[in-house]
Design a protein around this motif. Structure first.
Motif, PDB file in Angstrom:
ATOM      1  N   SER A 219      -1.015  62.496 -19.697  1.00 30.12           N
ATOM      2  CA  SER A 219      -1.379  62.871 -18.338  1.00 30.12           C
ATOM      3  C   SER A 219      -2.580  63.816 -18.403  1.00 30.12           C
ATOM      4  O   SER A 219      -2.454  64.910 -18.959  1.00 30.12           O
ATOM      5  N   PRO A 220      -3.772  63.385 -17.915  1.00 34.97           N
ATOM      6  CA  PRO A 220      -4.079  62.089 -17.295  1.00 34.97           C
ATOM      7  C   PRO A 220      -3.814  60.929 -18.260  1.00 34.97           C
ATOM      8  O   PRO A 220      -4.050  61.054 -19.456  1.00 34.97           O
ATOM      9  N   GLU A 221      -3.335  59.828 -17.702  1.00 34.07           N
ATOM     10  CA  GLU A 221      -2.901  58.708 -18.525  1.00 34.07           C
ATOM     11  C   GLU A 221      -4.068  57.999 -19.199  1.00 34.07           C
ATOM     12  O   GLU A 221      -5.115  57.784 -18.599  1.00 34.07           O
ATOM     13  N   VAL A 222      -3.853  57.669 -20.468  1.00 32.53           N
ATOM     14  CA  VAL A 222      -4.817  56.921 -21.267  1.00 32.53           C
ATOM     15  C   VAL A 222      -4.196  55.585 -21.645  1.00 32.53           C
ATOM     16  O   VAL A 222      -2.997  55.512 -21.944  1.00 32.53           O
ATOM     17  N   THR A 223      -5.001  54.528 -21.641  1.00 33.54           N
ATOM     18  CA  THR A 223      -4.547  53.215 -22.077  1.00 33.54           C
ATOM     19  C   THR A 223      -5.304  52.808 -23.330  1.00 33.54           C
ATOM     20  O   THR A 223      -6.535  52.868 -23.370  1.00 33.54           O
ATOM     21  N   ALA A 224      -4.543  52.409 -24.346  1.00 39.79           N
ATOM     22  CA  ALA A 224      -5.116  51.871 -25.579  1.00 39.79           C
ATOM     23  C   ALA A 224      -4.926  50.362 -25.567  1.00 39.79           C
ATOM     24  O   ALA A 224      -3.800  49.877 -25.425  1.00 39.79           O
TER      25      ALA A 224
END
Length: 354
Positions: A219-224
């Motif tokens: 958070s803040p969200e990260v996408t891999a």
């Protein structure tokens, strides 16, 4: 994370949900983690590359972009390169040796967490098993919803939740943790606890492993997003060999409990809590905190509070804390732990402007 919050909300509303002891689900979790973990004996040697970016457009300026690339032969022989704005690391594990070359003094915790989730979705341990054993199980059957004339199918899942307590020695506060499994496939949907989290999507088979090609967290969200997952082909000589030009002190991350953390806390004179027009005037709050090798607070997590209107003030207070550097075997280390605070405030003397 937005999907986790949605699922937890849905679970709380589902009339058909029933609570039970966690005996049966722990074995299911073990099986789901084992089949999705790349960093374990028997995994076929691989090369993995993933690109990292904020999940939401509103967080595009958060600086949470980067790259993870791994060349893996076995749990004791692999090479990893990670990078984000302000930090770049090459690490080699060869037998009992660790070699690192770092450009930057602080390994961001968000980067560590999403990198770990790509290889090891849930860090199973004796302590985590104990926590899960104390948890509550809820079932949410799949349903078919019709919205604007379109059918939407929800996933039947088993959800296990528990509470992790932290204390400053005087008061304590719990932080939630959970794991959810897809009842149809048996695979992990999401999970999170102290120091780890992830949502797992787009599973594909790789040599009898089921690997999530999309992993989100933080958070803040990260996408891999995994853009390469292939057999490890021939690599150049010395690719897995520790060189002579590594850093004299590698970056290590320790996870002390809060009472041990506070032994290194330097005296401070915090400002009074601000008046608040809403919520309790007294209570407790807690959050995760990441501390660099100089003793400075670099990241704070989601704040769990008895009065959320004080969260901004709490974050400012925690980020101002300073610690004596934490030392292990003669070298300073990074630290991830929890901070718990009691608060006591008053109502404003005058009405707050709308």
């Amino acid at each position: 994370m937005r999907r986790i919050l949605f699922f937890m909300f849905a679970l709380s509303l589902a009339v058909s949900c029933s609570a039970a002891h966690a005996d049966g689900i722990v074995k299911r979790v073990q099986k789901a983690v084992a089949i999705s973990t790349l960093d374990r004996p028997g995994t076929h040697p691989f090369h993995l590359k993933a690109m990292l970016a904020p999940s939401l457009d509103r967080d595009k300026d958060s600086g949470r972009t980067g790259l993870v690339e791994i060349w893996w032969k076995s749990p004791t022989e692999w090479r990893r390169e990670v990078s984000c704005p302000g930090f770049h690391q090459v690490q080699i594990i060869s037998g009992g040796q660790t070699w690192q070359k770092n450009d930057g003094d602080y390994f961001p915790n968000w980067l560590r967490e999403i990198t770990d989730a790509l290889m090891l979705p849930v860090p199973l341990s004796a302590d985590l098993y104990k926590q899960m054993d104390s948890g509550e199980v809820k079932q949410l059957p799949g349903r078919t919803l019709v919205r604007n004339g379109q059918e939407t199918h929800t996933i039947g899942m088993t959800h296990l939740s528990w509470t992790i307590l932290s204390s400053n020695g005087e008061v304590q506060k719990g932080m939630g943790a959970s794991i959810a499994l897809n009842d149809q496939t048996g695979l992990l949907l999401y999970g999170g606890g102290f120091g780890w989290s992830g949502e797992f999507h787009d599973y594909q088979e790789f040599h009898k492993r089921q690997v999530a090609r999309t992993v989100s967290g933080g958070s803040p969200e990260v996408t891999a997003k995994i853009i390469i997952l292939e057999d490890l082909h021939a690599v150049q000589n010395g690719w897995f060999t520790a060189g002579a030009d590594g850093d004299p002190y590698s970056i290590q991350i320790e996870f002390p409990d809060e009472l041990d953390l506070r032994k290194n806390l330097l005296p401070q004179d915090p400002t009074p809590w601000p008046p608040t027009k809403d919520g309790p005037l007294e209570g407790v709050l807690t959050t995760e905190v990441s501390i660099d090798r100089t003793g400075a607070v670099r990241e704070t997590g989601t704040i769990v509070s008895d009065n959320q209107s004080l969260n901004d003030a709490a974050r400012t207070r925690i980020e101002a804390m300073r610690f004596k550097p934490f030392v292990l075997n003669g070298a300073p280390v990074q630290v991830l732990s929890r901070i718990t605070l009691a608060f006591k405030t008053v109502r404003p003397d005058t009405p707050v402007a709308q």
